[in-house]
Motif scaffolding. Structure first.
Motif, mmCIF file in Angstrom:
data_model
loop_
_atom_site.group_PDB
_atom_site.id
_atom_site.type_symbol
_atom_site.label_atom_id
_atom_site.label_comp_id
_atom_site.label_asym_id
_atom_site.label_seq_id
_atom_site.Cartn_x
_atom_site.Cartn_y
_atom_site.Cartn_z
ATOM 1 N N UNK A 4 0.838 -1.193 0.000
ATOM 2 C CA UNK A 4 0.000 0.000 0.000
ATOM 3 C C UNK A 4 0.875 1.246 0.000
ATOM 4 N N UNK A 5 0.506 2.212 -0.823
ATOM 5 C CA UNK A 5 1.174 3.506 -0.885
ATOM 6 C C UNK A 5 0.148 4.580 -0.512
ATOM 7 N N UNK A 6 0.601 5.789 -0.183
ATOM 8 C CA UNK A 6 -0.322 6.809 0.344
ATOM 9 C C UNK A 6 -1.605 7.026 -0.456
ATOM 10 N N UNK A 7 -1.591 7.038 -1.802
ATOM 11 C CA UNK A 7 -2.864 7.240 -2.505
ATOM 12 C C UNK A 7 -3.899 6.138 -2.249
ATOM 13 N N UNK A 8 -3.433 4.949 -1.797
ATOM 14 C CA UNK A 8 -4.355 3.853 -1.518
ATOM 15 C C UNK A 8 -5.039 3.972 -0.161
ATOM 16 N N UNK A 9 -4.513 4.842 0.706
ATOM 17 C CA UNK A 9 -4.931 4.828 2.110
ATOM 18 C C UNK A 9 -6.422 5.075 2.325
ATOM 19 N N UNK A 10 -7.080 6.019 1.635
ATOM 20 C CA UNK A 10 -8.514 6.199 1.894
ATOM 21 C C UNK A 10 -9.330 4.920 1.684
ATOM 22 N N UNK A 11 -9.016 4.160 0.649
ATOM 23 C CA UNK A 11 -9.748 2.926 0.388
ATOM 24 C C UNK A 11 -9.414 1.857 1.420
ATOM 25 N N UNK A 12 -8.145 1.756 1.773
ATOM 26 C CA UNK A 12 -7.726 0.775 2.776
ATOM 27 C C UNK A 12 -8.332 1.101 4.140
ATOM 28 N N UNK A 13 -8.304 2.365 4.524
ATOM 29 C CA UNK A 13 -8.878 2.751 5.811
ATOM 30 C C UNK A 13 -10.381 2.513 5.838
ATOM 31 N N UNK A 14 -11.063 2.767 4.746
ATOM 32 C CA UNK A 14 -12.503 2.509 4.692
ATOM 33 C C UNK A 14 -12.786 1.026 4.883
ATOM 34 N N UNK A 15 -11.967 0.170 4.280
ATOM 35 C CA UNK A 15 -12.115 -1.278 4.468
ATOM 36 C C UNK A 15 -11.932 -1.655 5.938
ATOM 37 N N UNK A 16 -10.892 -1.124 6.560
ATOM 38 C CA UNK A 16 -10.630 -1.460 7.962
ATOM 39 C C UNK A 16 -11.710 -0.905 8.882
ATOM 40 N N UNK A 17 -12.179 0.304 8.622
ATOM 41 C CA UNK A 17 -13.214 0.889 9.476
ATOM 42 C C UNK A 17 -14.528 0.132 9.371
ATOM 43 N N UNK A 18 -14.783 -0.484 8.243
ATOM 44 C CA UNK A 18 -16.006 -1.274 8.101
ATOM 45 C C UNK A 18 -15.993 -2.504 8.996
ATOM 46 N N UNK A 19 -14.813 -2.906 9.440
ATOM 47 C CA UNK A 19 -14.681 -4.051 10.358
ATOM 48 C C UNK A 19 -13.846 -3.631 11.566
ATOM 49 N N UNK A 20 -14.112 -2.419 12.055
ATOM 50 C CA UNK A 20 -13.234 -1.798 13.046
ATOM 51 C C UNK A 20 -13.099 -2.602 14.325
#
Length: 276
Positions: A4-20
């Motif tokens: 993962x690189x910085x431009x990917x972070x919003x999508x990755x964080x959204x995935x993690x927050x959905x299963x926080x």
């Protein structure tokens, strides 16, 4: 899986927050230390994608702690990410940690290797019990006693060797002070119990580091300390809480203030980093 690189972070964080509730450590470490940061808890992250959607995430801290979020159960691909690395710990939901350990062939002596009941609570349902004491931040109490408590906690709960526990305790308490993450229940100057959050992402907090000295146990001090701390978090906007319980007694404590079990959580801590 792809780094993962910085431009990917919003999508990755959204995935993690959905299963926080199952991914508090990677979320909190990412928020506090940053992607590929210099701190031992800073994560490097790999993700699997289908089209533009993330399906799995594997975080590995600079210090070698593996934090899986692998609902697709692609253990082989995650194990390949770890290949060649040195792993100090694997922590996360049991149904993801155990298969990943097996797939990666992680074998080594451990200081702790335990599956614990995993709990969650909607903070609107929090029940704060009556009892003695008020909650105070660490900076306002006797830090020498707090360090001794943390040392005892590390030995009793985490399996930390006694010759390492003092240094670890001092380092941990320094980190708690910096983060403002822990509180102590105090009555007339006497310290009764300590509670804390080991992960905090704003709307969700994760309880950890709860400790009552043996001579004060059985009096519901920890129950009140945890509940008061959660009420404080609720007042500043948190809506849910998670935790994992080290013992049946601890589980009963949390159930008494409204927590319900959602699964199991594994902590596997190696004595020395394991080469994959």
């Amino acid at each position: 899986m792809i780094r993962v690189v910085p431009p990917d972070l919003p999508t990755v964080e959204a995935f993690l927050r959905a299963r926080a509730l199952r991914a508090m450590f990677p979320l909190a470490n990412l928020a506090r230390y940053g992607l590929d940061g210099g701190h031992d808890n800073a994560p490097a992250i790999w993700a699997a994608w289908t089209g533009g959607a993330v399906t799995d995430v594997l975080a590995v801290t600079r210090g070698g702690t593996v934090l899986p979020a692998l609902p697709s159960r692609n253990w082989a691909e995650a194990a390949a990410v770890l290949s060649g690395g040195r792993i100090a710990a694997v922590i996360g939901p049991t149904d993801e940690v155990r298969p990943l350990i097996a797939a990666a062939g992680l074998r080594g002596a451990t200081t702790l290797d335990r599956d614990e009941p995993h709990f969650a609570l909607d903070l609107e349902a929090l029940d704060v019990p009556d009892g003695p004491g008020v909650l105070m931040p660490l900076r306002e109490v006797d830090l020498g006693q707090v360090i001794e408590w943390r040392k005892a906690y590390a030995i009793e709960t985490l399996g930390t060797p006694a010759d390492r526990a003092d240094l670890d305790a001092r380092r941990d308490v320094d980190a708690f002070l910096e983060a403002g993450s822990h509180r102590v229940l105090v009555e007339d100057g006497r310290l009764l119990s300590m509670t804390g959050f080991n992960a905090d992402i704003g709307n969700v907090v994760q309880v950890g580091g709860v400790y009552t000295p043996p001579e004060l146990r059985g009096r519901h001090h920890a129950r009140r300390a945890v509940a008061l701390h959660l009420a404080e978090a609720r007042a500043r906007g948190a809506r849910r809480a998670a935790l994992f319980a080290a013992s049946a007694g601890s589980a009963h404590l949390y159930e008494a203030i409204g927590f319900g079990r959602i699964g199991d959580f594994t902590l596997c801590l190696y004595q020395e980093p394991v080469h994959v």
